[in-house]
Design an enzyme around this catalytic site. Structure first.
Site, PDB file in Angstrom:
ATOM      1  N   ARG A  37      -8.424   2.951   8.882  1.00 47.01           N
ATOM      2  CA  ARG A  37      -7.989   4.338   8.721  1.00 47.01           C
ATOM      3  C   ARG A  37      -8.560   4.984   7.456  1.00 47.01           C
ATOM      4  O   ARG A  37      -8.748   6.188   7.404  1.00 47.01           O
ATOM      5  CB  ARG A  37      -6.467   4.401   8.698  1.00 47.01           C
ATOM      6  CG  ARG A  37      -5.836   3.957  10.011  1.00 47.01           C
ATOM      7  CD  ARG A  37      -4.909   5.033  10.525  1.00 47.01           C
ATOM      8  NE  ARG A  37      -4.349   4.696  11.814  1.00 47.01           N
ATOM      9  CZ  ARG A  37      -3.048   4.689  12.072  1.00 47.01           C
ATOM     10  NH1 ARG A  37      -2.191   4.999  11.128  1.00 47.01           N
ATOM     11  NH2 ARG A  37      -2.622   4.405  13.271  1.00 47.01           N
ATOM     12  N   ASP A 144       9.219  16.730   6.605  1.00 45.91           N
ATOM     13  CA  ASP A 144       8.297  15.599   6.706  1.00 45.91           C
ATOM     14  C   ASP A 144       7.698  15.391   5.319  1.00 45.91           C
ATOM     15  O   ASP A 144       7.742  16.286   4.470  1.00 45.91           O
ATOM     16  CB  ASP A 144       7.178  15.884   7.723  1.00 45.91           C
ATOM     17  CG  ASP A 144       6.508  14.611   8.224  1.00 45.91           C
ATOM     18  OD1 ASP A 144       6.860  14.132   9.318  1.00 45.91           O
ATOM     19  OD2 ASP A 144       5.650  14.062   7.501  1.00 45.91           O
TER      20      ASP A 144
END
Ligand SMILES: C[S@@+](CC[C@H](N)C(=O)[O-])C[C@H]1O[C@@H](n2cnc3c(N)ncnc32)[C@H](O)[C@@H]1O
Length: 275
Positions: A37, A144
């Site tokens: 990633r 978030d």
């Protein structure tokens, strides 16, 4: 040339940083995932090693690179009307919940809301299930840790593939189509967007004191899996404090509250009620 292999030592730097600053517990076997990633980010920045990237990230005082890191290691996968059994439960139980709300105010928190599908589902669901909706004060808080997903959430704009799970009649009522490039995009109508306040909030490190009110329902789905058992237990206790009496907590289908048995009772799989 970019060195694409992350060493154990380099991985440990990220492991410790992410645990201490984000609360995410990266298991040792996630080393290849982290390498994969982050490799794109290394290439974008023209860096040669993961240690160089780590130094770059901690020295970035804007905090932007930390967001890039969080976005790279955490999964933001979400969808409209995810976990249908929970919406079925809410259809059945909503009349009883509303009956207890004499002030006609309903407060719901979508914690770890990702790109917004969850809070907009809540808004669509409530608008379509409450017959005297205009008389209610509906307040949805959506939070978030990632600024990137919150920016998308706030825009309320989705591609056709994102809205697959939304029933046709709801697409017609709750989205406006917009031309985008060769295709179409869909924006959630202003009336629903106005019900939601988006905010950054770290579930592990930010303070739960100061919300100013309690919530009737909390959705905390598919994020606790990233936390270790102690962190999960503490988070659930915090939810217990800020839920109203008999308040409902929805978790992800693979999550459970094994350590907080004195605080919550299981109503159905992944649905809990404050005791
Ligand atoms: C898989 S998504 C879940 C989205 C939605 N709740 C659902 O179930 O469809 C997980 C989200 O948790 C967020 N996240 C990860 N760690 C977090 C933390 N410590 N505090 C707040 N949010 C966090 C990620 O940014 C991501 O958007």
């Amino acid at each position: 040339m970019t060195n694409h292999t992350i060493s154990q030592q380099e991985f440990k730097l990220f492991q410790d940083y992410v645990y201490k600053n984000v609360g995410i517990s990266l298991a040792d076997h996630k080393i290849t995932l982290v390498q994969g990633r982050l490799s794109k980010r290394l290439r974008q920045l023209g860096l040669d090693s993961y240690k160089q990237y780590f130094d770059y990230m901690i020295n970035d005082t804007t905090g932007e690179e930390e967001f890039q890191l969080i976005s790279a290691i955490s999964t933001n996968v979400t969808q409209f009307f995810r976990e249908s059994s929970q919406w079925d439960y809410l259809s059945e139980s909503l009349p009883a919940i509303l009956a207890t709300k004499k002030d006609k105010t309903l407060r719901i928190w979508s914690a770890a809301c990702s790109s917004g599908e969850e809070p907009y589902t809540i808004a669509m669901f409530l608008h379509s299930h409450i017959h005297d909706f205009s008389q209610w004060q509906i307040k949805i808080l959506a939070t978030d840790i990632s600024k990137r997903v919150l920016t998308k959430a706030q825009s309320g704009i989705y591609e056709e593939k994102d809205i697959q799970g939304v029933p046709k009649h709801m697409i017609a009522s709750y989205f406006e189509t917009r031309k985008s490039g060769d295709g179409k995009s869909y924006q959630v109508v202003q009336m629903l967007r106005d019900l939601i306040t988006f905010r950054m909030f770290n579930l592990v490190y930010d303070s739960f004191v100061g919300f100013g009110h309690q919530f009737d329902i909390i959705f905390c789905r598919n994020v606790m899996i990233y936390f270790d058992p102690e962190t999960q237990q503490k988070l659930i206790s915090n939810y217990h404090k800020i839920l109203v009496e008999d308040g409902i907590l929805f978790v992800g289908h693979s999550e459970s509250l094994t350590r907080n048995k004195d605080e919550f009772k299981l109503l159905r799989p992944s649905i809990y009620q404050k005791m």
